[in-house]
Write a protein that holds these residues in place. Structure first.
Motif, mmCIF file in Angstrom:
data_model
loop_
_atom_site.group_PDB
_atom_site.id
_atom_site.type_symbol
_atom_site.label_atom_id
_atom_site.label_comp_id
_atom_site.label_asym_id
_atom_site.label_seq_id
_atom_site.Cartn_x
_atom_site.Cartn_y
_atom_site.Cartn_z
ATOM 1 N N LEU A 20 53.767 -134.819 56.799
ATOM 2 C CA LEU A 20 53.622 -134.013 55.583
ATOM 3 C C LEU A 20 54.607 -134.416 54.496
ATOM 4 O O LEU A 20 54.338 -134.203 53.317
ATOM 5 C CB LEU A 20 53.784 -132.529 55.908
ATOM 6 C CG LEU A 20 52.641 -131.879 56.665
ATOM 7 C CD1 LEU A 20 52.887 -130.390 56.816
ATOM 8 C CD2 LEU A 20 51.314 -132.126 55.985
ATOM 9 N N GLY A 21 55.724 -134.984 54.884
ATOM 10 C CA GLY A 21 56.694 -135.434 53.889
ATOM 11 C C GLY A 21 56.162 -136.543 53.005
ATOM 12 O O GLY A 21 56.676 -136.792 51.916
ATOM 13 N N LYS A 22 55.105 -137.215 53.461
ATOM 14 C CA LYS A 22 54.491 -138.286 52.669
ATOM 15 C C LYS A 22 53.397 -137.772 51.746
ATOM 16 O O LYS A 22 52.897 -138.516 50.908
ATOM 17 C CB LYS A 22 53.893 -139.344 53.602
ATOM 18 C CG LYS A 22 54.926 -140.089 54.410
ATOM 19 C CD LYS A 22 54.253 -141.124 55.291
ATOM 20 C CE LYS A 22 55.260 -141.886 56.125
ATOM 21 N NZ LYS A 22 54.592 -142.859 57.007
ATOM 22 N N VAL A 23 52.998 -136.514 51.920
ATOM 23 C CA VAL A 23 51.913 -135.956 51.113
ATOM 24 C C VAL A 23 52.469 -135.482 49.781
ATOM 25 O O VAL A 23 53.110 -134.448 49.689
ATOM 26 C CB VAL A 23 51.202 -134.802 51.850
ATOM 27 C CG1 VAL A 23 50.116 -134.200 50.971
ATOM 28 C CG2 VAL A 23 50.622 -135.286 53.165
ATOM 29 N N ASP A 24 52.221 -136.268 48.765
ATOM 30 C CA ASP A 24 52.627 -135.937 47.401
ATOM 31 C C ASP A 24 51.348 -135.913 46.559
ATOM 32 O O ASP A 24 50.875 -136.948 46.080
ATOM 33 C CB ASP A 24 53.614 -136.978 46.878
ATOM 34 C CG ASP A 24 54.189 -136.613 45.519
ATOM 35 O OD1 ASP A 24 53.508 -135.895 44.757
ATOM 36 O OD2 ASP A 24 55.308 -137.058 45.222
ATOM 37 N N ILE A 25 50.765 -134.728 46.455
ATOM 38 C CA ILE A 25 49.465 -134.557 45.789
ATOM 39 C C ILE A 25 49.493 -135.110 44.372
ATOM 40 O O ILE A 25 48.542 -135.777 43.936
ATOM 41 C CB ILE A 25 49.052 -133.067 45.779
ATOM 42 C CG1 ILE A 25 48.951 -132.511 47.200
ATOM 43 C CG2 ILE A 25 47.759 -132.865 44.998
ATOM 44 C CD1 ILE A 25 47.849 -133.098 48.039
ATOM 45 N N GLY B 82 61.232 -135.824 54.383
ATOM 46 C CA GLY B 82 60.815 -136.232 53.049
ATOM 47 C C GLY B 82 60.169 -135.125 52.239
ATOM 48 O O GLY B 82 59.846 -135.316 51.066
ATOM 49 N N CYS B 83 59.965 -133.964 52.844
ATOM 50 C CA CYS B 83 59.361 -132.847 52.109
ATOM 51 C C CYS B 83 60.346 -132.291 51.089
ATOM 52 O O CYS B 83 61.540 -132.249 51.324
ATOM 53 C CB CYS B 83 58.970 -131.724 53.062
ATOM 54 S SG CYS B 83 57.408 -132.000 53.884
ATOM 55 N N THR B 84 59.807 -131.878 49.984
ATOM 56 C CA THR B 84 60.585 -131.190 48.955
ATOM 57 C C THR B 84 59.804 -129.956 48.533
ATOM 58 O O THR B 84 58.608 -129.845 48.830
ATOM 59 C CB THR B 84 60.798 -132.097 47.724
ATOM 60 O OG1 THR B 84 59.510 -132.370 47.141
ATOM 61 C CG2 THR B 84 61.504 -133.398 48.090
ATOM 62 N N LEU B 85 60.465 -129.052 47.845
ATOM 63 C CA LEU B 85 59.763 -127.859 47.369
ATOM 64 C C LEU B 85 58.656 -128.222 46.387
ATOM 65 O O LEU B 85 57.587 -127.619 46.406
ATOM 66 C CB LEU B 85 60.743 -126.871 46.740
ATOM 67 C CG LEU B 85 61.602 -126.095 47.730
ATOM 68 C CD1 LEU B 85 62.588 -125.186 46.994
ATOM 69 C CD2 LEU B 85 60.742 -125.277 48.677
ATOM 70 N N SER B 86 58.896 -129.218 45.550
ATOM 71 C CA SER B 86 57.849 -129.589 44.589
ATOM 72 C C SER B 86 56.625 -130.152 45.315
ATOM 73 O O SER B 86 55.490 -129.832 44.957
ATOM 74 C CB SER B 86 58.373 -130.570 43.546
ATOM 75 O OG SER B 86 58.757 -131.782 44.142
ATOM 76 N N LYS B 87 56.832 -130.969 46.338
ATOM 77 C CA LYS B 87 55.696 -131.474 47.112
ATOM 78 C C LYS B 87 54.953 -130.322 47.784
ATOM 79 O O LYS B 87 53.727 -130.302 47.834
ATOM 80 C CB LYS B 87 56.157 -132.472 48.183
ATOM 81 C CG LYS B 87 56.527 -133.827 47.651
ATOM 82 C CD LYS B 87 56.930 -134.727 48.811
ATOM 83 C CE LYS B 87 57.400 -136.082 48.354
ATOM 84 N NZ LYS B 87 57.803 -136.929 49.497
ATOM 85 N N ALA C 121 62.765 -125.827 54.786
ATOM 86 C CA ALA C 121 61.531 -125.822 55.565
ATOM 87 C C ALA C 121 61.254 -124.449 56.173
ATOM 88 O O ALA C 121 60.092 -124.043 56.277
ATOM 89 C CB ALA C 121 61.579 -126.886 56.655
ATOM 90 N N VAL C 122 62.285 -123.731 56.568
ATOM 91 C CA VAL C 122 62.089 -122.407 57.155
ATOM 92 C C VAL C 122 61.371 -121.501 56.160
ATOM 93 O O VAL C 122 60.419 -120.801 56.512
ATOM 94 C CB VAL C 122 63.442 -121.798 57.595
ATOM 95 C CG1 VAL C 122 63.258 -120.356 58.058
ATOM 96 C CG2 VAL C 122 64.067 -122.640 58.689
#
Length: 168
Positions: free
Chosen positions: A54-59, A105-110, A145-146
């Motif tokens: 999911l960290g790679k999913v940048d819509i 790699g997840c961020t709040l914006s992603k 993430a929590v």
């Protein structure tokens, strides 16, 4: 519920999803990079294992590269159909499968950009592939993430929520 399931399969042409041609490069490359991957073998409970990075999913970035939400949802349906076949062949098919979401790699914006996708995927799983999920495990997540997982749990039914685990 069964009639809705059959109607959805007919409307979406789900029975043909495994035979559909793949997209042209570079769209296919992007879809492979962000789609769920079914691993060979089983976990300790004899369940098939599916992993999604999911960290790679940048819509936002995927849109710039020509990848649309319908393409991503169709690819998810394809992955779910492959998964159902694997679960049926598993040594313990009643245990469902282990789904691991790698959050590195997840961020709040992603997360915010992907919210519609997350909702649609959650709905698809719960409405049309019930009880295929044995355990959902979020791994390698950042501190925030929590919070994000708590938001995702809000759109899950009680049975699915009970299957969610966060591993740091």
């Amino acid at each position: 519920q069964y009639r809705k399931f059959i109607a959805w399969r007919q409307e979406e042409g789900i029975d043909k999803v495994l035979d559909e041609p793949l997209h042209e490069e570079p769209i296919e490359s992007e879809l492979r990079r962000v789609s769920m991957c079914l691993l060979d073998g089983y976990d300790l409970q004899q369940r098939p294992v599916m992993v999604a990075a999911l960290g790679k999913v940048d819509i936002h970035e995927l849109k710039k590269k020509g990848v649309t939400m319908p393409m991503m949802l169709r690819r998810h349906a394809r992955a779910m159909e492959q998964l159902v076949q694997r679960v049926e062949q598993a040594p313990n098919p009643h245990a469902g499968h282990l789904l691991m979401f790698d959050l590195s790699g997840c961020t709040l914006s992603k997360f915010f950009w992907a919210w519609t996708y997350i909702r649609e995927v959650a709905h698809m799983g719960q409405a049309y592939y019930p009880e295929v999920l044995g355990k959902l495990c979020f791994v390698r997540g950042p501190e925030k993430a929590v919070w994000a997982i708590d938001k995702v749990k809000l759109i899950l039914n009680a049975a699915t929520r009970e299957k969610v685990e966060l591993s740091s």
